[in-house]
Scaffold this motif. Structure first.
Motif, PDB file in Angstrom:
ATOM      1  N   SER A  48     -14.368  63.158 -43.250  1.00  0.00           N
ATOM      2  CA  SER A  48     -13.047  62.820 -43.772  1.00  0.00           C
ATOM      3  C   SER A  48     -13.186  61.812 -44.892  1.00  0.00           C
ATOM      4  O   SER A  48     -14.065  60.940 -44.848  1.00  0.00           O
ATOM      5  CB  SER A  48     -12.170  62.187 -42.685  1.00  0.00           C
ATOM      6  OG  SER A  48     -11.959  63.056 -41.619  1.00  0.00           O
ATOM      7  N   GLU A 107     -11.665  61.267 -38.687  1.00  0.00           N
ATOM      8  CA  GLU A 107     -10.379  60.769 -39.178  1.00  0.00           C
ATOM      9  C   GLU A 107     -10.234  59.267 -38.904  1.00  0.00           C
ATOM     10  O   GLU A 107      -9.934  58.473 -39.808  1.00  0.00           O
ATOM     11  CB  GLU A 107      -9.210  61.514 -38.523  1.00  0.00           C
ATOM     12  CG  GLU A 107      -9.227  63.012 -38.729  1.00  0.00           C
ATOM     13  CD  GLU A 107      -9.803  63.766 -37.548  1.00  0.00           C
ATOM     14  OE1 GLU A 107     -10.969  63.508 -37.165  1.00  0.00           O
ATOM     15  OE2 GLU A 107      -9.101  64.636 -36.992  1.00  0.00           O
ATOM     16  N   GLN A 108     -10.461  58.884 -37.630  1.00  0.00           N
ATOM     17  CA  GLN A 108     -10.308  57.472 -37.269  1.00  0.00           C
ATOM     18  C   GLN A 108     -11.364  56.603 -37.945  1.00  0.00           C
ATOM     19  O   GLN A 108     -11.079  55.509 -38.412  1.00  0.00           O
ATOM     20  CB  GLN A 108     -10.373  57.308 -35.749  1.00  0.00           C
ATOM     21  CG  GLN A 108      -9.163  57.924 -35.064  1.00  0.00           C
ATOM     22  CD  GLN A 108      -9.023  57.513 -33.621  1.00  0.00           C
ATOM     23  OE1 GLN A 108      -9.270  56.364 -33.266  1.00  0.00           O
ATOM     24  NE2 GLN A 108      -8.587  58.428 -32.774  1.00  0.00           N
ATOM     25  N   SER A 110     -12.848  57.132 -40.826  1.00  0.00           N
ATOM     26  CA  SER A 110     -12.581  56.973 -42.263  1.00  0.00           C
ATOM     27  C   SER A 110     -11.476  55.957 -42.513  1.00  0.00           C
ATOM     28  O   SER A 110     -11.518  55.218 -43.504  1.00  0.00           O
ATOM     29  CB  SER A 110     -12.246  58.318 -42.919  1.00  0.00           C
ATOM     30  OG  SER A 110     -11.045  58.857 -42.426  1.00  0.00           O
ATOM     31  N   LEU A 126      -5.437  61.902 -46.484  1.00  0.00           N
ATOM     32  CA  LEU A 126      -6.679  62.090 -45.757  1.00  0.00           C
ATOM     33  C   LEU A 126      -7.123  63.543 -45.917  1.00  0.00           C
ATOM     34  O   LEU A 126      -6.322  64.461 -45.715  1.00  0.00           O
ATOM     35  CB  LEU A 126      -6.495  61.761 -44.276  1.00  0.00           C
ATOM     36  CG  LEU A 126      -7.778  61.763 -43.447  1.00  0.00           C
ATOM     37  CD1 LEU A 126      -7.793  60.569 -42.495  1.00  0.00           C
ATOM     38  CD2 LEU A 126      -7.944  63.048 -42.672  1.00  0.00           C
ATOM     39  N   LEU A 128      -9.797  66.357 -44.600  1.00  0.00           N
ATOM     40  CA  LEU A 128     -10.611  66.645 -43.420  1.00  0.00           C
ATOM     41  C   LEU A 128     -11.367  67.946 -43.615  1.00  0.00           C
ATOM     42  O   LEU A 128     -10.772  68.981 -43.913  1.00  0.00           O
ATOM     43  CB  LEU A 128      -9.707  66.754 -42.188  1.00  0.00           C
ATOM     44  CG  LEU A 128     -10.324  67.232 -40.879  1.00  0.00           C
ATOM     45  CD1 LEU A 128     -11.371  66.242 -40.373  1.00  0.00           C
ATOM     46  CD2 LEU A 128      -9.229  67.441 -39.836  1.00  0.00           C
ATOM     47  N   CYS A 134      -5.884  68.033 -36.154  1.00  0.00           N
ATOM     48  CA  CYS A 134      -6.196  66.670 -35.690  1.00  0.00           C
ATOM     49  C   CYS A 134      -5.625  66.503 -34.283  1.00  0.00           C
ATOM     50  O   CYS A 134      -4.499  66.924 -34.015  1.00  0.00           O
ATOM     51  CB  CYS A 134      -5.562  65.627 -36.605  1.00  0.00           C
ATOM     52  SG  CYS A 134      -6.062  65.743 -38.330  1.00  0.00           S
ATOM     53  N   CYS A 138      -5.954  60.981 -33.011  1.00  0.00           N
ATOM     54  CA  CYS A 138      -6.212  60.854 -34.452  1.00  0.00           C
ATOM     55  C   CYS A 138      -4.905  60.845 -35.236  1.00  0.00           C
ATOM     56  O   CYS A 138      -4.725  60.034 -36.146  1.00  0.00           O
ATOM     57  CB  CYS A 138      -7.149  61.958 -34.940  1.00  0.00           C
ATOM     58  SG  CYS A 138      -8.863  61.677 -34.420  1.00  0.00           S
ATOM     59  N   TRP A 139      -3.982  61.745 -34.881  1.00  0.00           N
ATOM     60  CA  TRP A 139      -2.676  61.728 -35.545  1.00  0.00           C
ATOM     61  C   TRP A 139      -1.985  60.377 -35.347  1.00  0.00           C
ATOM     62  O   TRP A 139      -1.376  59.845 -36.282  1.00  0.00           O
ATOM     63  CB  TRP A 139      -1.776  62.853 -35.027  1.00  0.00           C
ATOM     64  CG  TRP A 139      -1.838  64.113 -35.821  1.00  0.00           C
ATOM     65  CD1 TRP A 139      -2.296  65.327 -35.393  1.00  0.00           C
ATOM     66  CD2 TRP A 139      -1.438  64.313 -37.179  1.00  0.00           C
ATOM     67  NE1 TRP A 139      -2.203  66.247 -36.403  1.00  0.00           N
ATOM     68  CE2 TRP A 139      -1.676  65.660 -37.517  1.00  0.00           C
ATOM     69  CE3 TRP A 139      -0.906  63.469 -38.157  1.00  0.00           C
ATOM     70  CZ2 TRP A 139      -1.386  66.195 -38.772  1.00  0.00           C
ATOM     71  CZ3 TRP A 139      -0.622  64.002 -39.415  1.00  0.00           C
ATOM     72  CH2 TRP A 139      -0.864  65.344 -39.711  1.00  0.00           C
ATOM     73  N   ILE A 142      -3.502  58.092 -37.791  1.00  0.00           N
ATOM     74  CA  ILE A 142      -3.132  58.506 -39.145  1.00  0.00           C
ATOM     75  C   ILE A 142      -1.721  58.025 -39.466  1.00  0.00           C
ATOM     76  O   ILE A 142      -1.464  57.459 -40.532  1.00  0.00           O
ATOM     77  CB  ILE A 142      -3.253  60.045 -39.278  1.00  0.00           C
ATOM     78  CG1 ILE A 142      -4.732  60.454 -39.307  1.00  0.00           C
ATOM     79  CG2 ILE A 142      -2.500  60.568 -40.491  1.00  0.00           C
ATOM     80  CD1 ILE A 142      -4.979  61.952 -39.108  1.00  0.00           C
ATOM     81  N   VAL A 150      -2.130  65.003 -44.846  1.00  0.00           N
ATOM     82  CA  VAL A 150      -3.448  65.406 -44.354  1.00  0.00           C
ATOM     83  C   VAL A 150      -3.748  66.769 -44.965  1.00  0.00           C
ATOM     84  O   VAL A 150      -2.913  67.675 -44.917  1.00  0.00           O
ATOM     85  CB  VAL A 150      -3.482  65.489 -42.812  1.00  0.00           C
ATOM     86  CG1 VAL A 150      -4.801  66.073 -42.326  1.00  0.00           C
ATOM     87  CG2 VAL A 150      -3.248  64.110 -42.203  1.00  0.00           C
ATOM     88  N   SER A 152      -6.706  69.959 -45.337  1.00  0.00           N
ATOM     89  CA  SER A 152      -7.886  70.598 -44.777  1.00  0.00           C
ATOM     90  C   SER A 152      -8.286  71.747 -45.691  1.00  0.00           C
ATOM     91  O   SER A 152      -7.561  72.097 -46.624  1.00  0.00           O
ATOM     92  CB  SER A 152      -7.594  71.095 -43.361  1.00  0.00           C
ATOM     93  OG  SER A 152      -8.784  71.483 -42.719  1.00  0.00           O
TER      94      SER A 152
END
Length: 174
Positions: A48, A107-108, A110, A126, A128, A134, A138-139, A142, A150, A152
């Motif tokens: 991420s 995620e966390q 980063s 972010l 990913l 996620c 993690c959400w 975020i 987010v 992807s």
């Protein structure tokens, strides 16, 4: 950048979406690079990057607690307690030492890296790579950090989804 609305995610907070970019996007390329170089989870390596005002302010990959190459390889080949017990995706990571725990998800990590670098991630995006959704923890992080969007990789719901027969999990870096 297109929002895919037809995908049913294991978890998605109300009012949030995941947006998609191609592999030509410079930030998803960096997230991919982190997953390849820094992830210790060879079954589902993820990376991420947190981007604010066109600058990468944080980056990370997921890591797993086990360090023994023999057991890492066994996990990569499917010896996963969560998989054996048919645990619902996104839950009970503590059962398997080969699965990255929530705090070890890219995620966390980063978001933590952005703060360690002296940046406030509020209003950032972010990116990913290596996963298609996620998890709730993690959400939560975020949203708490104030991440705007987010992103992807296009087709990640196929490429990185273990229930899809066309996935590349465990094969993507061989």
């Amino acid at each position: 950048m297109e929002i895919k609305k037809q995908i049913t995610y294991p978890y998605l907070p109300e009012g949030r979406t995941i947006k998609y970019v191609g592999l030509d996007n410079e930030y998803i390329k960096k997230a991919k690079e982190f997953s390849e170089l820094k992830s210790t989870d060879r079954l589902q390596p993820t990376g991420s990057v947190v981007v604010k005002d066109g600058k990468i302010i944080g980056s990370a990959a997921n890591v797993i607690p086990i360090k023994n190459p023999y057991f890492i390889e066994k996990h990569r080949k499917g010896l996963c307690l969560r998989k054996i017990l048919k645990v619902k995706t996104g839950t009970k990571y503590w059962l398997c030492p080969g699965c990255a725990k929530f705090k070890d998800h890219s995620e966390q990590r980063s978001l933590i890296n952005a703060k360690e670098n002296g940046f406030d991630p509020k209003g950032a995006d972010l990116f990913l790579y290596g996963h298609w959704w996620c998890c709730k923890p993690c959400w939560d992080k975020i949203i708490e950090a104030g991440i705007k969007d987010v992103y992807s990789l296009e087709n990640s719901e196929v490429l990185f989804n273990s229930s899809n027969p066309a996935n590349v999990l465990g094969k993507n870096f061989n």
